[in-house]
Design a protein around this motif. Structure first.
Motif, mmCIF file in Angstrom:
data_model
loop_
_atom_site.group_PDB
_atom_site.id
_atom_site.type_symbol
_atom_site.label_atom_id
_atom_site.label_comp_id
_atom_site.label_asym_id
_atom_site.label_seq_id
_atom_site.Cartn_x
_atom_site.Cartn_y
_atom_site.Cartn_z
ATOM 1 N N GLN A 181 0.819 -1.200 0.000
ATOM 2 C CA GLN A 181 0.000 0.000 0.000
ATOM 3 C C GLN A 181 0.864 1.266 0.000
ATOM 4 O O GLN A 181 1.784 1.406 0.809
ATOM 5 C CB GLN A 181 -0.919 0.001 1.228
ATOM 6 C CG GLN A 181 -1.915 -1.147 1.260
ATOM 7 C CD GLN A 181 -2.860 -1.113 0.068
ATOM 8 O OE1 GLN A 181 -3.511 -0.091 -0.196
ATOM 9 N NE2 GLN A 181 -2.949 -2.231 -0.646
ATOM 10 N N VAL A 183 -0.873 4.404 -0.313
ATOM 11 C CA VAL A 183 -1.787 5.502 -0.008
ATOM 12 C C VAL A 183 -1.240 6.352 1.145
ATOM 13 O O VAL A 183 -0.907 5.832 2.223
ATOM 14 C CB VAL A 183 -3.196 4.966 0.357
ATOM 15 C CG1 VAL A 183 -4.131 6.128 0.714
ATOM 16 C CG2 VAL A 183 -3.759 4.145 -0.785
ATOM 17 N N ASN A 184 -1.120 7.664 0.858
ATOM 18 C CA ASN A 184 -0.654 8.653 1.838
ATOM 19 C C ASN A 184 0.775 8.400 2.340
ATOM 20 O O ASN A 184 1.168 8.930 3.385
ATOM 21 C CB ASN A 184 -1.612 8.707 3.037
ATOM 22 C CG ASN A 184 -3.004 9.150 2.629
ATOM 23 O OD1 ASN A 184 -3.169 9.957 1.707
ATOM 24 N ND2 ASN A 184 -4.020 8.612 3.294
ATOM 25 N N LYS A 185 1.551 7.636 1.589
ATOM 26 C CA LYS A 185 2.931 7.367 1.969
ATOM 27 C C LYS A 185 3.877 8.315 1.225
ATOM 28 O O LYS A 185 3.597 8.788 0.125
ATOM 29 C CB LYS A 185 3.323 5.926 1.620
ATOM 30 C CG LYS A 185 2.454 4.857 2.265
ATOM 31 C CD LYS A 185 2.713 4.736 3.749
ATOM 32 C CE LYS A 185 1.964 3.538 4.324
ATOM 33 N NZ LYS A 185 2.190 3.398 5.789
ATOM 34 N N GLY A 204 -0.410 4.484 -7.129
ATOM 35 C CA GLY A 204 -1.006 3.881 -5.938
ATOM 36 C C GLY A 204 -1.408 4.902 -4.896
ATOM 37 O O GLY A 204 -1.626 4.555 -3.738
ATOM 38 N N LYS A 205 -1.470 6.185 -5.310
ATOM 39 C CA LYS A 205 -1.959 7.275 -4.475
ATOM 40 C C LYS A 205 -1.021 7.620 -3.315
ATOM 41 O O LYS A 205 -1.462 7.970 -2.208
ATOM 42 C CB LYS A 205 -3.367 6.974 -3.942
ATOM 43 C CG LYS A 205 -4.395 6.800 -5.053
ATOM 44 C CD LYS A 205 -5.796 6.554 -4.511
ATOM 45 C CE LYS A 205 -6.799 6.395 -5.648
ATOM 46 N NZ LYS A 205 -8.182 6.150 -5.153
ATOM 47 N N ALA A 206 0.273 7.530 -3.591
ATOM 48 C CA ALA A 206 1.243 7.989 -2.604
ATOM 49 C C ALA A 206 1.093 9.498 -2.412
ATOM 50 O O ALA A 206 0.708 10.227 -3.329
ATOM 51 C CB ALA A 206 2.656 7.654 -3.066
ATOM 52 N N GLU A 207 1.428 9.968 -1.230
ATOM 53 C CA GLU A 207 1.315 11.407 -0.957
ATOM 54 C C GLU A 207 2.416 12.185 -1.656
ATOM 55 O O GLU A 207 2.180 13.240 -2.236
ATOM 56 C CB GLU A 207 1.385 11.648 0.547
ATOM 57 C CG GLU A 207 1.268 13.118 0.929
ATOM 58 C CD GLU A 207 1.364 13.345 2.430
ATOM 59 O OE1 GLU A 207 1.526 14.500 2.848
ATOM 60 O OE2 GLU A 207 1.302 12.353 3.186
#
Length: 374
Positions: A181, A183-185, A204-207
């Motif tokens: 995952q 997300v937000n990483k 993958g929606k990394a920050e």
């Protein structure tokens, strides 16, 4: 500054010096020095002033050319200081890190680029880029140097970023099947080359996603265009899979890029220790990452210490490194077991082999985390 050289004098040398007679008395000190050193290979330090005085004396007293040559051969020009050479060598091989700005007009990033779709990702055709850069007029001139040396690696000059290496696809497959995952990483693609690993994290929606490669021209001509192409190309889900025929090629006349995605990215070039120092010295930049992705970066044991130090400085306390590598790199000497040995000696990280690929050359996916992490 003191200079160092060796005297190894035979009997005929001394005889010729003695034949000069009283008219060359200024050479007496040199003769004594030579006589004292006869048959010795030990070093004697002579200052630059003493060496210059001897040369002036030879010229002023019009010593016979053959004798002057004889003395000169015994007192050669001082060698450069070894420590100075070593320092200079280190400076030459240490590429200063810098951030690469994203152009205001991203359409220019994809000019003269052919974009291919592979494994659901867009990337520029590297052969076309190499042709464009092969005239040697573009910055680092790594293409012509690589071609002339018949090598994909020129240590300290070019570190292979123009090629997509197979372990990159191994790690992409693992990230997908293991459902890692993002997300937000905050994510770092270290030694990014084409930047495909970072692009996977971006999708993958990394920050935040940062890309680093040794060569600045790789960032400008390959990494950044690939990121722009993927920001402009949607999710790429209809582009087929790797291995299912030839990749689709096309020219994107306009980079209809999502500014939201691109604003999450930063791009850097330079040697690893310089890069980590740049991040730690600039409070505006992220200095710790939740996930660090790196592929085919442990091929050269000479770089292990810098890589280990960079990972330990830039990984967050509970972060994770995913490293993809061949078991051994023939001709260079690096490999998984040698790097794991260094990790064990440093006693900072714990490692776990999460995947082994036996097709072709044996390859590994290694997970790393701090021993002190939960």
């Amino acid at each position: 500054m003191a200079f160092q050289f060796n005297f190894s004098i035979k009997e005929n040398v001394e005889n010729k010096l003695e034949a000069l007679g009283d008219t060359d008395l200024l050479l007496g000190s040199a003769q004594d020095a030579l006589r004292n050193q006869k048959g010795s290979t030990e070093s004697k330090e002579v200052s630059s002033e003493e060496h210059a005085t001897l040369q002036e004396s030879l010229h002023a007293y019009k010593v016979a050319p053959e004798t002057a040559d004889l003395v000169a051969s015994c007192c050669p020009e001082p060698a450069e200081d070894e420590n100075q050479n070593e320092t200079l060598s280190k400076k030459q091989s240490c590429k200063v890190a810098r951030e690469h700005n994203i152009p205001d007009n991203v359409d220019k990033v994809l000019e003269n680029k052919v974009v291919e779709a592979l494994s659901g990702l867009y990337h520029v055709n590297i052969s076309v880029v190499e042709m464009t850069l092969s005239d040697g007029s573009h910055g680092e001139d790594i293409v012509s140097k690589s071609i002339s040396s018949h090598s994909d690696l020129l240590p300290g000059v070019y570190e292979g970023g123009m090629k997509i290496w197979e372990c990159t696809f191994d790690l992409i497959d693992y990230l997908s099947t293991a459902e890692i995952q993002f997300v937000n990483k905050t994510v770092l693609d270290l030694g990014c080359g084409a930047g495909l690993l970072g692009i996977v994290a971006l999708k993958g929606k990394a920050e935040k996603v940062h890309f680093q490669d040794f060569n600045g021209i790789v960032i400008d001509e390959i990494t950044l265009p690939n990121v722009v192409a993927n920001c402009a190309g949607g999710n790429g889900s209809d582009d087929g899979n790797r291995g299912a025929g030839e990749p689709t090629s096309k020219r994107l006349k306009k980079a209809d890029c999502s500014p939201g995605l691109l604003s999450k990215c930063k791009f850097f070039s330079g040697e690893w220790s310089e890069f980590s120092q740049l991040l730690s010295s600039d409070g505006k930049l992220i200095s710790k990452y939740d996930i660090i992705l790196t592929s085919e970066t442990i091929y050269n044991p000479d770089y292990y210490s810098a890589l280990h130090n960079t990972l330990s400085k830039l990984l967050s306390k509970n972060g994770c490194v995913y490293l993809a590598s061949k078991a051994h790199y023939f001709g260079v000497g690096g490999g998984v077991h040698l790097f794991e040995k260094l990790i064990e000696e440093r006693n900072v990280f714990r490692t776990r082999t999460v995947k082994i690929i036996n097709e072709g050359l044996k390859r590994f996916i290694i997970e790393m985390a701090f021993k002190s992490s939960s």
